[in-house]
Design a protein around this motif. Sequence first.
Motif, PDB file in Angstrom:
ATOM      1  N   GLY A   1       1.604  62.880  42.314  1.00  0.00           N
ATOM      2  CA  GLY A   1       2.349  62.774  43.661  1.00  0.00           C
ATOM      3  C   GLY A   1       3.796  62.649  43.147  1.00  0.00           C
ATOM      4  O   GLY A   1       4.506  62.078  44.226  1.00  0.00           O
ATOM      5  N   GLU A   2       4.132  62.520  42.182  1.00  0.00           N
ATOM      6  CA  GLU A   2       5.544  61.975  41.537  1.00  0.00           C
ATOM      7  C   GLU A   2       6.579  63.067  41.051  1.00  0.00           C
ATOM      8  O   GLU A   2       7.553  62.977  41.422  1.00  0.00           O
ATOM      9  CB  GLU A   2       5.123  61.042  40.480  1.00  0.00           C
ATOM     10  CG  GLU A   2       4.621  59.813  40.682  1.00  0.00           C
ATOM     11  CD  GLU A   2       4.315  58.864  39.818  1.00  0.00           C
ATOM     12  OE1 GLU A   2       4.717  59.343  38.341  1.00  0.00           O
ATOM     13  OE2 GLU A   2       3.707  57.990  39.749  1.00  0.00           O
ATOM     14  N   CYS A   3       6.047  64.224  40.602  1.00  0.00           N
ATOM     15  CA  CYS A   3       7.057  65.193  39.839  1.00  0.00           C
ATOM     16  C   CYS A   3       7.334  66.235  40.791  1.00  0.00           C
ATOM     17  O   CYS A   3       8.306  66.872  40.679  1.00  0.00           O
ATOM     18  CB  CYS A   3       6.360  65.740  38.328  1.00  0.00           C
ATOM     19  SG  CYS A   3       4.950  66.658  38.644  1.00  0.00           S
ATOM     20  N   GLY A   4       6.628  66.824  41.799  1.00  0.00           N
ATOM     21  CA  GLY A   4       6.899  67.742  42.522  1.00  0.00           C
ATOM     22  C   GLY A   4       6.676  69.118  41.984  1.00  0.00           C
ATOM     23  O   GLY A   4       6.884  70.134  42.747  1.00  0.00           O
ATOM     24  N   LEU A   5       5.831  69.141  40.621  1.00  0.00           N
ATOM     25  CA  LEU A   5       5.842  70.609  40.280  1.00  0.00           C
ATOM     26  C   LEU A   5       4.580  71.234  41.120  1.00  0.00           C
ATOM     27  O   LEU A   5       4.875  72.475  41.051  1.00  0.00           O
ATOM     28  CB  LEU A   5       5.304  70.156  38.834  1.00  0.00           C
ATOM     29  CG  LEU A   5       6.456  70.152  37.875  1.00  0.00           C
ATOM     30  CD1 LEU A   5       5.921  69.839  36.359  1.00  0.00           C
ATOM     31  CD2 LEU A   5       7.648  71.142  37.884  1.00  0.00           C
ATOM     32  N   CYS A   6       3.719  70.880  41.667  1.00  0.00           N
ATOM     33  CA  CYS A   6       2.794  71.395  42.392  1.00  0.00           C
ATOM     34  C   CYS A   6       2.860  71.592  43.851  1.00  0.00           C
ATOM     35  O   CYS A   6       2.113  72.032  44.514  1.00  0.00           O
ATOM     36  CB  CYS A   6       1.350  70.732  42.303  1.00  0.00           C
ATOM     37  SG  CYS A   6       1.307  69.140  43.077  1.00  0.00           S
ATOM     38  N   VAL A   7       4.188  71.296  44.284  1.00  0.00           N
ATOM     39  CA  VAL A   7       4.239  71.793  45.628  1.00  0.00           C
ATOM     40  C   VAL A   7       4.129  72.913  46.123  1.00  0.00           C
ATOM     41  O   VAL A   7       4.559  73.857  45.531  1.00  0.00           O
ATOM     42  CB  VAL A   7       5.977  71.085  45.888  1.00  0.00           C
ATOM     43  CG1 VAL A   7       6.217  71.368  47.257  1.00  0.00           C
ATOM     44  CG2 VAL A   7       5.750  69.422  45.667  1.00  0.00           C
ATOM     45  N   LEU A   8       3.479  73.189  47.354  1.00  0.00           N
ATOM     46  CA  LEU A   8       3.532  74.542  48.086  1.00  0.00           C
ATOM     47  C   LEU A   8       4.141  74.474  49.602  1.00  0.00           C
ATOM     48  O   LEU A   8       3.731  73.167  50.064  1.00  0.00           O
ATOM     49  CB  LEU A   8       2.254  75.011  47.935  1.00  0.00           C
ATOM     50  CG  LEU A   8       1.480  75.280  46.667  1.00  0.00           C
ATOM     51  CD1 LEU A   8      -0.146  75.725  46.750  1.00  0.00           C
ATOM     52  CD2 LEU A   8       2.400  76.520  45.825  1.00  0.00           C
ATOM     53  N   PRO A   9       4.375  75.265  50.068  1.00  0.00           N
ATOM     54  CA  PRO A   9       4.923  75.415  51.482  1.00  0.00           C
ATOM     55  C   PRO A   9       3.861  75.404  52.400  1.00  0.00           C
ATOM     56  O   PRO A   9       2.706  76.215  52.212  1.00  0.00           O
ATOM     57  CB  PRO A   9       5.852  76.583  51.688  1.00  0.00           C
ATOM     58  CG  PRO A   9       5.438  77.609  50.412  1.00  0.00           C
ATOM     59  CD  PRO A   9       4.760  76.657  49.253  1.00  0.00           C
TER      60      PRO A   9
END
Length: 335
Positions: free
Chosen positions: A269-277
């Motif tokens: 939960g640190e890098c933001g690469l896997c973020v989805l809307p």
Amino acid sequence: MAKPMEPIGARLRATRDLTPDVRLFEIEPDYPSAKVTPGSHIDVLVPIDGRPQLRSYSLVGPGGDGLYRIAVKRVASGRGGSVGMWRLKAGEPLTIFEPRNSFELSYGRPDYLLLAGGIGITPIYTMALALKQTDANFRLLYAARSRSDLALADELARYIGERLQFFVNEEGQRIDIAGEIARLDPRGELYVCGPFGMLEAAKRVWREAGRPAAQLRYETFGNAGKFADAPFRIRIPRLGLEIDVPAHRSLLEALEDAGVDMIFGCRRGECGLCVLPILEASAEVDHRDVFFSGEERATNGKLCTCVSRAASGSLTIDTPDRTRTPRHSRDAPVV
């Protein structure tokens, strides 16, 4: 999809309990790396529910003898990584990946403040030893629930002496984060590893003090969230998918199991690469990341799939992936 480096064979050489629920693992790799620096971690394939799953652990100590040492806190309510590690016996083979560092220590600063909470001491311990060796000006503040939870306390006291201060919650002791930051040289750096609340407080105080963002470094070992892990369902209209997410699996892992091609990096939960809307939520979203600000989490517009989840019910999300390779029969078209 982001992938780890080439796997390396290793064996578990020995274990030693540091506290009642923190165990030190000595791992002997087939090919030790010369790239180990303070803040480094290794990825380990841990057997969980009969299948190997990737987990990241900070390296403890300089590792000049060719061994990798990690400390693992046993968490019964976690996703199974710690329980899987604790089941390992000395002599067992392991698959690991070359050390990497996303929590790099900078040298040559006039002042350092190190904050550690609980098992967050693991990377901070190594940083403290390195700073002591260079005769840097630093302080280490180490908080834990009880004195029995202070892993590596004796070693730290022996190596860095008066630079170390303990804070025991059960004895009513708390770190005055604002006061400690105020004492730090304006050109000094703050390094934080600990529970979600400690990290959020440090980030808020640092920002309110007008300190440069680049002089705050942090890593988290996870946020338990506001709710206990529970199963929920995700819908992806773009792909015509409904996927059940079990309580013991992350949303990211469930997406991978279903053949959805995901981009990821830290899995913490640190890098933001896997973020989805998020398109729609039938239940409260339990944000467990440190990537978004509190204000951004409150909008429920996006989530970090590696750690965040729904309290129950279902989430409708979007993904840029337009293809899939179904892997599990539980995948069903949206109706």
